[in-house]
Design an enzyme around this catalytic site. Structure first.
Site, PDB file in Angstrom:
ATOM      1  N   CYS A 197      59.207  62.897 -44.168  1.00  0.00           N
ATOM      2  CA  CYS A 197      59.716  64.214 -44.568  1.00  0.00           C
ATOM      3  C   CYS A 197      60.698  64.075 -45.728  1.00  0.00           C
ATOM      4  O   CYS A 197      60.629  64.812 -46.718  1.00  0.00           O
ATOM      5  CB  CYS A 197      60.403  64.849 -43.363  1.00  0.00           C
ATOM      6  SG  CYS A 197      60.872  66.569 -43.576  1.00  0.00           S
ATOM      7  N   CYS A 257      60.263  70.304 -45.535  1.00  0.00           N
ATOM      8  CA  CYS A 257      59.415  69.862 -46.643  1.00  0.00           C
ATOM      9  C   CYS A 257      58.150  70.701 -46.784  1.00  0.00           C
ATOM     10  O   CYS A 257      57.367  70.498 -47.698  1.00  0.00           O
ATOM     11  CB  CYS A 257      59.046  68.389 -46.463  1.00  0.00           C
ATOM     12  SG  CYS A 257      57.848  68.101 -45.145  1.00  0.00           S
ATOM     13  N   GLY A 267      42.719  45.305 -26.478  1.00  0.00           N
ATOM     14  CA  GLY A 267      42.954  46.229 -25.381  1.00  0.00           C
ATOM     15  C   GLY A 267      43.212  45.566 -24.047  1.00  0.00           C
ATOM     16  O   GLY A 267      43.616  46.224 -23.092  1.00  0.00           O
ATOM     17  N   CYS A 296      56.655  72.553 -41.668  1.00  0.00           N
ATOM     18  CA  CYS A 296      58.000  71.968 -41.597  1.00  0.00           C
ATOM     19  C   CYS A 296      58.969  72.827 -42.409  1.00  0.00           C
ATOM     20  O   CYS A 296      58.709  73.149 -43.566  1.00  0.00           O
ATOM     21  CB  CYS A 296      57.981  70.546 -42.140  1.00  0.00           C
ATOM     22  SG  CYS A 296      59.628  69.820 -42.258  1.00  0.00           S
ATOM     23  N   CYS A 302      59.380  68.087 -39.438  1.00  0.00           N
ATOM     24  CA  CYS A 302      58.533  66.910 -39.288  1.00  0.00           C
ATOM     25  C   CYS A 302      59.155  65.981 -38.251  1.00  0.00           C
ATOM     26  O   CYS A 302      60.356  65.732 -38.273  1.00  0.00           O
ATOM     27  CB  CYS A 302      58.437  66.142 -40.597  1.00  0.00           C
ATOM     28  SG  CYS A 302      57.361  66.906 -41.805  1.00  0.00           S
TER      29      CYS A 302
END
Lengths: 284, 360
Positions: A274, A247, A34, A244, A268
């Protein structure tokens, strides 16, 4: 793909000195999760702000047998992703894939793939603003001091004031997280949806900010905790009741598509995922 | 409704690139020759070299043509090319003393040792648009050449080295002492700048900065947002030889010469408590670019302010925002899709509206 175009110039564009610089910064970044490591960012043939930080990391990591996936906002076919892939093909001749599972290196802008990454994979994120505290402090000299002293009071206050004034935290993407219990980090403009994927993950996450000349990292199995209050928990985007249209997924981050008649539909955001699901693949 | 809506489309991108190329190459006019650009658009070429951070007139001309005359784009091409080049050597510290001067003026003094050499400048040309197309440019060129080079050599010839105007002031103790430092210059192309930045980093950063950005910031200080009232002690344009030491034999040799513009600016100053002296600001950049060198000189002085009181005196403000290539790239990136972020924004807005309605 232009596989027949032979790589020209140095392998993977950057000269060895530049790659060494980047790798050295990466080692330091991994050692202090970080923490933003300053490095001598090089100019790339793509404009600053178009992913040059991520590109420099990827170029420094690439081996001829790597398989690379590049996505932009979840999509392999987005303009910037296509351009960057063309660049890797031309300068390193590496194989390109749209399948997350096949890739050894995934470079991304603004999304983390839905499919969980393994300990054999590296995710490289393009970062426009590496400084999580920029929202509350414009000066770099000041924010560096604040990180050094772990002085995050103003960030907490900022979140608290949002709750008091709006009843909600307004930060949508780039949600600040504490990494390894020490540094507050900007996870790059991924939606909040993707933030939990950073926590105790198997893969290595590398963040490159080219214009701002900073590199930082989340090593595998590292704690990544979004800033939250006991009585106001961190929340991801709400897609309840939506799925979606391609899909049928109800467990993915969805793009909202406006139809010509003004109605909405959803797809998606992760197009590779997807496609796979449509081809009969089921998540394990 | 097909899924194509959210795909970039490789073919579409290819066509867009081809359209750009087609537009650039023109329809009926003859292709631009590189030597025409280098000779006749030399100020643009110089600007591109300075902002691109690479002294390469041929490459800069090529970049300028490829970018269809956009100096930002051209400088960007040059910088990207620069990233592919290994650093072979570093020149010795060079003095601008032995500069082969083509222009040298002082606005601080009417007479300066070595004389005022006006050289090629548009300063004294009336900005009247010549509406007559040039009938016979070749004839006009020949005529100009004859006039310029048939004159007599100046009395006593052209001196090999011009004394520095600032040196004359310094001898009288009117400007600050020279800060002699033996530390390695901070290389902004290899390291990330930290603040407060050392002077070498500030000067280096400004030498590559966008001309317009530096002018804007320097102008703000000259005009009122700040109090630098500069006087040009000296402005020089000329060729400076660069000496390099062979790492193996240790012998030095002249690797070539570069055209540079150098400005030394003095500004009113009285140190509280101390002896009142002029403050000095320096600017130097590749090629012939007087506005940039002057702006840089003013900002060099501004950035040494001990108590910044305006944007031009704030190191971070000036150095983070003056680079044309970085600012251009970032401004352009907003053209990329942002639908994931925006959706996330929408989600927050809707949630906040829900809360607001519930509260009302």
């Amino acid at each position: 793909m232009d596989r027949e175009a032979a790589p020209r110039g140095t392998f993977a564009f950057l000269d060895d000195g530049a790659k060494k610089d980047v790798r050295r910064a990466l080692l330091k970044a991994v050692a202090i999760p970080g923490y933003q490591v300053p490095y001598g960012s090089r100019e790339m043939p793509l404009a600053r702000g178009w992913g040059t930080g991520g590109i420099q990391i990827t170029l420094s990591l690439l081996k001829p047998d790597d398989i690379v996936k590049v996505i932009d906002q979840g999509c392999d076919g987005s303009v910037n992703a296509v351009n960057i892939k063309k660049f890797y093909e031309r300068t390193a001749g590496v194989e390109i894939t749209t399948d997350t599972a096949l890739a050894t290196v995934v470079q991304t802008r603004h999304r983390i793939p839905e499919e969980p990454l393994t300990d054999r994979q590296i995710l490289v994120l393009q970062v426009p603003y590496p400084e999580a505290l920029r929202e509350v402090e414009p000066s770099e000299a000041q924010t560096r001091r604040m990180h050094a002293e772990a002085d995050y009071a103003r960030m907490w206050l900022h979140l608290y004031e949002d709750i008091v004034r709006f009843g909600e935290i307004r930060i949508s993407y780039r949600y600040p997280c504490t990494v390894n219990g020490r540094h507050v980090m900007d996870p790059s403009p991924i939606p909040r949806w993707d933030v939990p994927k950073l926590h105790m993950a198997d893969a290595l996450f590398l963040f490159g900010a080219g214009r701002e000349r900073r590199i930082y990292a989340i090593p595998p199995h590292t704690r990544v905790e979004p800033l939250e209050f006991e009585d106001h928990r961190f929340r991801v985007e709400d897609f309840s009741g939506k799925s979606c249209a391609r899909c049928g997924a109800t467990d993915t981050f969805l793009d909202e598509i406006l139809m010509p008649d003004g109605s909405q539909t959803h797809y998606c955001s992760d197009s590779g995922h997807c496609d796979k699901r449509r081809a009969g693949w089921k998540p394990c | 409704m097909s899924y194509v809506a959210v795909q970039g489309g490789r073919d579409a991108i290819e066509r867009a690139c081809e359209s750009y190329e087609h537009r650039r190459s023109g329809r009926t006019s003859a292709p631009l020759e590189l030597d025409q650009i280098r000779e006749q658009l030399h100020l643009a070429v110089d600007r591109v070299m300075g902002e691109g951070g690479l002294y390469a007139p041929e490459h800069a001309s090529l970049a300028f043509r490829q970018a269809a005359g956009d100096t930002f784009e051209a400088a960007f091409l040059l910088r990207a090319h620069r990233a592919t080049l290994p650093r072979i050597a570093q020149s010795e510290v060079c003095s601008t003393g032995p500069m082969r001067v083509i222009r040298r003026i002082s606005s601080a003094f009417k007479e300066v040792p070595g004389g005022q050499i006006l050289g090629p400048t548009s300063d004294y040309i009336l900005r009247l648009l010549e509406l007559d197309p040039l009938e016979d440019p070749v004839e006009r060129r020949n005529h100009l050449r004859e006039r310029l080079f048939s004159g007599k050599e100046p009395e006593g010839g052209i001196p090999d080295e011009f004394p520095r105007v600032v040196e004359l002031l310094r001898r009288e103790g009117l400007v600050q002492a020279v800060s002699t430092t033996s530390e390695e210059p901070f290389d902004i192309t290899r390291r990330s700048m930290l603040y407060p930045a050392p002077r070498s980093a500030r000067l280096q950063s400004m030498a590559r900065a966008e001309t317009g950005a530096l002018l804007f910031l320097a102008y703000s200080s000259m005009r009122g947002y700040g109090d630098i009232h500069p006087t040009l002690a000296e402005l020089r344009v000329g060729y400076v030889p660069l000496t390099v030491t062979n790492p193996v034999t240790g012998r030095t040799f002249v690797a070539g010469e570069v055209l540079v513009t150098e400005a030394e600016v003095v500004s009113r100053f009285s140190e509280p408590g101390g002896e009142p002296r002029f403050h000095l600001g320096c600017g130097m950049c590749f090629g012939h670019n007087e506005l940039k060198a002057i702006s840089m000189g003013v900002l060099d002085r501004c950035l040494r302010s001990t108590a910044p009181s305006c944007p031009a005196e704030d190191q971070e403000f000036v150095l983070y925002h003056a680079d044309g290539i970085e600012s251009m790239g970032f401004a352009n990136h907003w053209k990329l899709p942002h639908y994931v972020d925006f959706l996330s924004d929408l989600d927050r807005l809707r949630k906040a509206r829900e809360v607001a309605h519930a509260r009302a």
